[in-house]
Design an enzyme around this catalytic site. Structure first.
Site, PDB file in Angstrom:
ATOM      1  CD  GLN A 191      -2.699  -1.019   2.661  1.00 28.70           C
ATOM      2  OE1 GLN A 191      -2.679  -2.026   3.342  1.00 28.70           O
ATOM      3  NE2 GLN A 191      -3.345   0.074   3.055  1.00 28.70           N
ATOM      4  CG  PHE A 222      -8.284  -5.691   4.347  1.00 29.26           C
ATOM      5  CD1 PHE A 222      -9.486  -5.082   4.017  1.00 29.26           C
ATOM      6  CD2 PHE A 222      -7.934  -6.864   3.704  1.00 29.26           C
ATOM      7  CE1 PHE A 222     -10.332  -5.657   3.073  1.00 29.26           C
ATOM      8  CE2 PHE A 222      -8.771  -7.442   2.758  1.00 29.26           C
ATOM      9  CZ  PHE A 222      -9.970  -6.839   2.440  1.00 29.26           C
ATOM     10  CD  GLU A 226      -1.205   2.867   6.738  1.00 36.19           C
ATOM     11  OE1 GLU A 226      -2.315   2.350   6.927  1.00 36.19           O
ATOM     12  OE2 GLU A 226      -0.904   3.990   7.196  1.00 36.19           O
ATOM     13  NE  ARG A 304      -7.326   7.491  11.738  1.00 34.32           N
ATOM     14  CZ  ARG A 304      -8.023   8.449  11.115  1.00 34.32           C
ATOM     15  NH1 ARG A 304      -9.268   8.704  11.468  1.00 34.32           N
ATOM     16  NH2 ARG A 304      -7.483   9.154  10.146  1.00 34.32           N
ATOM     17  NE  ARG A 336     -12.749  -1.582   5.460  1.00 28.80           N
ATOM     18  CZ  ARG A 336     -13.340  -2.329   4.531  1.00 28.80           C
ATOM     19  NH1 ARG A 336     -13.198  -3.634   4.557  1.00 28.80           N
ATOM     20  NH2 ARG A 336     -14.042  -1.772   3.579  1.00 28.80           N
ATOM     21  CG  PHE A 338      -4.770   3.744  11.623  1.00 27.27           C
ATOM     22  CD1 PHE A 338      -3.863   2.936  10.956  1.00 27.27           C
ATOM     23  CD2 PHE A 338      -4.288   4.907  12.209  1.00 27.27           C
ATOM     24  CE1 PHE A 338      -2.520   3.278  10.867  1.00 27.27           C
ATOM     25  CE2 PHE A 338      -2.934   5.258  12.130  1.00 27.27           C
ATOM     26  CZ  PHE A 338      -2.056   4.434  11.446  1.00 27.27           C
ATOM     27  CB  THR A 434      -3.894  11.632  12.792  1.00 28.07           C
ATOM     28  OG1 THR A 434      -2.933  10.594  12.868  1.00 28.07           O
ATOM     29  CG2 THR A 434      -5.291  11.040  12.846  1.00 28.07           C
ATOM     30  CB  ALA A 503      -6.021   7.658   6.295  1.00 27.78           C
ATOM     31  CD  GLU A 707      -9.328   3.574   7.651  1.00 26.07           C
ATOM     32  OE1 GLU A 707      -9.297   4.759   7.275  1.00 26.07           O
ATOM     33  OE2 GLU A 707      -8.573   3.102   8.502  1.00 26.07           O
TER      34      GLU A 707
HETATM   35  N1  MTE Z   1     -11.523  -2.939   0.492  1.00 29.66           N
HETATM   36  C1  MTE Z   1     -10.949  -4.001  -0.106  1.00 29.66           C
HETATM   37  N2  MTE Z   1     -11.685  -4.732  -0.961  1.00 29.66           N
HETATM   38  N3  MTE Z   1      -9.651  -4.345   0.135  1.00 29.66           N
HETATM   39  C2  MTE Z   1      -8.881  -3.639   1.022  1.00 29.66           C
HETATM   40  O1  MTE Z   1      -7.711  -3.967   1.223  1.00 29.66           O
HETATM   41  N4  MTE Z   1      -8.773  -1.763   2.615  1.00 29.66           N
HETATM   42  C3  MTE Z   1      -9.547  -0.907   3.505  1.00 29.66           C
HETATM   43  C4  MTE Z   1     -10.651  -0.196   2.728  1.00 29.66           C
HETATM   44  N5  MTE Z   1     -11.400  -1.123   1.933  1.00 29.66           N
HETATM   45  C5  MTE Z   1      -9.468  -2.526   1.688  1.00 29.66           C
HETATM   46  C6  MTE Z   1     -10.805  -2.197   1.363  1.00 29.66           C
HETATM   47  C7  MTE Z   1      -8.727   0.081   4.176  1.00 29.66           C
HETATM   48  S1  MTE Z   1      -7.903  -0.366   5.567  1.00 29.66           S
HETATM   49  C8  MTE Z   1      -8.626   1.361   3.719  1.00 29.66           C
HETATM   50  S2  MTE Z   1      -7.721   2.529   4.534  1.00 29.66           S
HETATM   51  C9  MTE Z   1      -9.306   1.787   2.484  1.00 29.66           C
HETATM   52  O2  MTE Z   1     -10.029   0.728   1.868  1.00 29.66           O
HETATM   53  C10 MTE Z   1      -8.248   2.310   1.521  1.00 29.66           C
HETATM   54  O3  MTE Z   1      -8.788   2.727   0.336  1.00 29.66           O
HETATM   55  P1  MTE Z   1      -9.488   4.158   0.149  1.00 29.66           P
HETATM   56  O4  MTE Z   1      -8.602   5.153   0.784  1.00 29.66           O
HETATM   57  O5  MTE Z   1      -9.580   4.296  -1.309  1.00 29.66           O
HETATM   58  O6  MTE Z   1     -10.826   4.059   0.817  1.00 29.66           O
HETATM   59  N1  LUZ Z   2      -2.442   5.690   8.491  1.00 29.39           N
HETATM   60  C1  LUZ Z   2      -1.748   6.740   8.945  1.00 29.39           C
HETATM   61  C2  LUZ Z   2      -3.762   5.575   8.685  1.00 29.39           C
HETATM   62  O1  LUZ Z   2      -0.550   6.779   8.769  1.00 29.39           O
HETATM   63  N2  LUZ Z   2      -2.402   7.727   9.567  1.00 29.39           N
HETATM   64  C3  LUZ Z   2      -3.717   7.700   9.787  1.00 29.39           C
HETATM   65  O2  LUZ Z   2      -4.267   8.618  10.361  1.00 29.39           O
HETATM   66  C4  LUZ Z   2      -4.444   6.576   9.346  1.00 29.39           C
HETATM   67  N3  LUZ Z   2      -5.748   6.472   9.564  1.00 29.39           N
HETATM   68  C5  LUZ Z   2      -6.397   5.402   9.159  1.00 29.39           C
HETATM   69  C6  LUZ Z   2      -5.715   4.401   8.505  1.00 29.39           C
HETATM   70  N4  LUZ Z   2      -4.415   4.491   8.269  1.00 29.39           N
HETATM   71 MO1  MOS Z   3      -6.262   1.412   6.035  1.00 29.52          MO
HETATM   72  S1  MOS Z   3      -5.971   0.700   7.960  1.00 29.52           S
HETATM   73  O1  MOS Z   3      -5.844   2.991   6.401  1.00 29.52           O
HETATM   74  O2  MOS Z   3      -4.916   0.770   5.273  1.00 29.52           O
END
Ligand code: MTE
Ligand code: LUZ
Ligand code: MOS
Length: 770
Positions: A191, A222, A226, A304, A336, A338, A434, A503, A707
């Site tokens: 990611q 998910f 990251e 967070r 997801r 966080f 954040t 995020a 999330e």
């Molecule tokens: N949906 C799917 N299918 N697969 C994933 O890995 N990650 C989740 C969410 N939905 C995820 C998902 C998480 S942890 C985040 S932070 C967001 O998707 C990231 O994508 P976005 O910023 O485009 O919402």
């Molecule tokens: N990652 C991060 C995150 O580095 N900062 C954030 O605030 C955050 N929030 C949600 C998911 N990932």
């Molecule tokens: Mo999502 S926990 O911000 O990858």
């Protein structure tokens, strides 16, 4: 529009790292990891592995020419450890061999002698011993100490919150290709391409430009990729660097479960005070976060938790304390939500205890404390969203809460061994990293002479539908057909210094960057178009269905011939866009500021039926009203809500991570770690959207979504608890998640079980206590 990659997925054509054409002579890396949770390394013998037929090389920390420690926030994590091992599964050496099978066999030949050290798995114990990562944080609003004695009721309690495995379908995987001049191309399921690039560069003592990271898509992230994809990519790169051949490193599912970090478990205390009417006057929480062995993202996750510790409620006096506690398990990481979900669970537990003590419904307390626009969060920002109460009221009305309550009460009066329960779960989740500096993104857009468009951004497609959403935005912005648009891989040579896709902000940030790039190209084309048309005002030029319009009227120009004319007129058809979220910031000294661009709100009603003889339960329905803003693609959004909900329900109920006292993961495969499947999910999931345009700067009035829906799942805990109390009204059920059927049974029959334990009873007829 259909989801862009749906057809590829269905036909099995979607490309992942594993689907890239095999380079000639690829080698395979496997990792030798610590067998124990804490110890000093006395001797390490890799010779039996090196001596094996088919093994090319074995590497340890001594072979790392540059920085041996890595980590985004605090660089405390060894790529390969030397003196000490701090968790089971910590990488110690990397074997490179001609086949995957040989590499794995060779790993088993490595021997290590260790002197065991005390294993700490409990965050409170770590805290007491001063094993703290970063500095503990405290958010304060008003003054709780002055208020307790003015409260009508003050209750206290403790929560134990379980972790969660990401269980992305594609395990951690990287393929590294050495290129001429000491450069390398890295195909990684990450990611966070820039973190991968910079970590590898620092490890090898190279400038970043020598390392190219390329990502097509992930089989799920998910949050588990990251930060933590970086380690495996780096180890593959170390090997490829030395052997100067392509090297792939992939974790088997079992290794992935054992070696990678998960959602942070928390142990938390709460104290809450209300007045006669149930208005919350004061709330205090102390969060002991189980961070695992190294910093990873723990301090950001903790932050967070603090931000979301009052969930959807305005409370005038608040003190929230949190500490990241170092323990001997794999470093806990983003998942997801966080840290938000943990903070919200504790708040909901506190409200539940108040309601149970007063003998009123949870929602009676919840509803009169809901945040209104203008209310202040403990971190100093004003609540801007007006939709929270609206989602609450619409959930009550649309889904007829009164009738749900009546029918559940009726059911419970007429059933003895099964009971029903329900819970309302309102959510409020802040959108923005954040860490303010991470809220930036860039995009590179090329229009080719044939009118087709190539778009690169720093965003990663991980299944959340980013590619589809960015394509929708590009179609709207250009006014041209879907087939004209191509979203390219995410590549560090086209997009520099990107933040992680995380995020929930990926579409907001990258979509806005892309719009800024497209805007530049359109400005140039408009200027040309008025010239071609003999008109004066470029602002009157629009494009719809590939037709160039002037003041809304069709002209002789089309997209295709305007682009061609632009090229002949030597007009730049490429642009780079850069976006940084305005108006956000945070003062760490004061712990006050405006960290979030906006908040996402919604309300869910969760209904369950509990079998009180067996402890098993069925989730009957989840009914949601969610403030979605203007959807870019409603199908994708429904998928995100259902998927997030599933993950939240699983976290609260059946996903049970167990370690033994030696820090070995017992739930180390998919037979012992159960996630929700189609049968576990409620038969009925109703979703109603609020669709007001987002007043903040987001692509076409959309709102972030990835999330927040996970947190609707928290409601299931309190719905099951309510059903438990309908069967057995004893006080003192714990706030311990996950609330597995086993735990439900143990709680329902706690007295009987205690009797069995104390009196050595061998048979007992199970009766509800009261
Ligand atoms: N949906 C799917 N299918 N697969 C994933 O890995 N990650 C989740 C969410 N939905 C995820 C998902 C998480 S942890 C985040 S932070 C967001 O998707 C990231 O994508 P976005 O910023 O485009 O919402
Ligand atoms: N990652 C991060 C995150 O580095 N900062 C954030 O605030 C955050 N929030 C949600 C998911 N990932
Ligand atoms: Mo999502 S926990 O911000 O990858």
């Amino acid at each position: 529009m259909k989801r862009i990659d749906a057809a590829y997925h269905v036909r099995g054509e979607a490309e992942y790292v594993d689907d890239m054409p095999l380079p000639g002579e690829m080698l395979y890396a496997a990792v030798f990891a610590s067998p124990i949770a804490h110890g000093k390394i006395l001797t390490l013998d890799t010779n039996p592995a090196s001596a094996m037929e088919g093994v090319v090389a074995v590497f340890t920390a001594d072979d790392i020419p540059g920085q041996k420690l890595w980590g985004t926030i605090i660089a405390d994590s060894p790529l390969l450890t030397t003196d000490e091992v701090c968790y089971v599964g910590q990488p110690v050496a990397v074997v490179v061999a001609k086949t995957q099978a040989i590499a794995q066999k060779a790993v088993k030949k490595i021997t290590i002698k260790l002197a065991e050290l005390p294993v700490i798995l409990d965050p409170r114990e770590a805290f007491i011993r001063g094993h703290i990562i970063g500095t503990p944080r405290t958010f304060v609003l008003g003054n709780v100490d002055h208020i307790w004695k003015k409260c009508h009721l003050v209750v206290e309690g403790t929560c134990e919150i379980g972790g969660q495995e990401h269980l992305y379908l594609e395990t951690q995987r990287t393929r590294v290709i050495p290129l001429e001049g000491n450069a390398m191309r890295v195909y990684s399921a990450t990611q966070n391409p820039y973190l991968t690039q910079s970590t590898i560069a620092q490890m090898l003592g190279l400038p970043c430009h020598q390392i190219e990271v390329d990502v097509k898509r992930l089989g799920g992230g998910f949050g588990g990729k990251e930060e933590q994809a970086t380690l495996w990519a780096s180890l593959a790169a170390l090997a490829a660097w030395y052997v100067q051949k392509p090297v792939e490193l992939v974790l088997s599912r079992l290794d992935d479960l054992k070696m990678t970090g998960k959602r942070h478990p928390y142990s938390s205390d709460f104290k809450i005070g209300v007045n006669k009417q149930g208005k919350i006057l004061a709330y205090e929480a102390k969060h002991y976060q189980n961070a695992g062995a190294y910093a990873d993202l723990s301090t950001a996750v903790l932050e967070r938790t603090l931000f979301h510790s009052t969930n959807t409620y305005f409370i005038p006096n608040v003190r929230i304390f949190g500490a990241s506690c170092r323990t001997n398990q794999a470093p806990s990481t983003a998942l997801r939500g966080f840290g938000g979900p943990q903070g919200m669970f504790v708040m909901e537990s506190a409200i539940t205890k108040v309601a149970e003590t007063l003998g009123v419904s949870r929602e009676e307390i919840q509803s009169q404390n809901l945040l209104k626009p203008g209310d202040i969060f403990p971190y100093g920002q004003e609540m801007e969203a007006s939709s929270l109460r609206q989602t609450w009221l619409e959930a009550e009305q649309t889904y007829n809460l009164a009738e749900i309550k009546q029918s559940i009460a009726h059911y419970n009066r007429h059933h003895f061994e099964t009971k029903k329960g329900y819970a309302l779960m309102p959510i409020c989740f802040g959108i923005s990293f954040t860490a303010t500096f991470l809220n930036q993104a860039s995009a590179l857009v090329h229009v080719y002479i044939d009118g087709s468009v190539s778009i690169s951004t720093g965003g990663i497609e991980m299944g959340q539908g980013l590619t589809t959403k960015l394509t929708e935005i590009a179609i709207k912005a250009f006014g041209i057909g879907e087939e004209r648009i191509k979203l390219e891989t995410t590549n560090t040579t086209r997009i520099a210094n990107m933040s992680a896709s995380a995020a929930s902000a990926t579409t907001d940030l990258n979509g806005n960057a892309m719009l800024l790039a497209i805007g530049q190209i359109l400005d140039r084309l408009r200027t040309l178009a008025v010239k071609e048309l003999g008109m004066s005002n470029p602002q009157k030029i629009t494009i719809a269905n590939e037709q160039i319009l002037y003041a809304g009227e069709k002209t002789k120009l089309t997209w295709a011939n305007l682009v061609e004319k632009a090229h002949l007129s030597r007009i730049n058809l490429s642009a780079h866009g850069f976006y940084a979220t305005p108006g956000i910031g945070f003062n760490h000294a004061q712990e006050k500021g405006h960290p979030f661009a906006y908040h996402i709100c919604g309300t869910a009603i969760v209904e369950v039926t509990l079998d009180c003889l067996r402890g098993i339960y069925v989730i009957d329905a989840v009914k949601i009203v969610h403030d979605l803003g203007r959807s870019l693609n409603e199908l994708v959004d429904i998928g995100q809500i259902e998927g997030g909900l599933a993950q939240g329900l699983g976290w609260m109920t059946i996903e049970d991570l167990r370690l033994n006292a030696k820090g070995e993961l017992l739930s180390n495969n998919l037979a012992t770690y159960k996630i929700p499947d189609i049968y576990f999910m409620p038969d009925q999931i109703d979703i109603k959207f609020l669709t007001e345009e987002n007043p903040m700067i987001t692509p076409y009035g959309s709102k972030a979504l990835g999330e927040p829906p996970l947190m609707y799942g928290i409601g299931v805990f309190f719905a099951i608890r309510q059903a438990m109390r309908a069967f057995n009204s004893q006080d003192g059920f714990g706030f311990i998640s996950p609330l597995t059927p086993e735990r439900v049974l143990c709680e329902l029959y706690r007295d009987e079980l205690q009797e069995i334990a104390e009196n050595n009873v061998t048979s007992l007829s199970l009766q509800p206590s009261k």
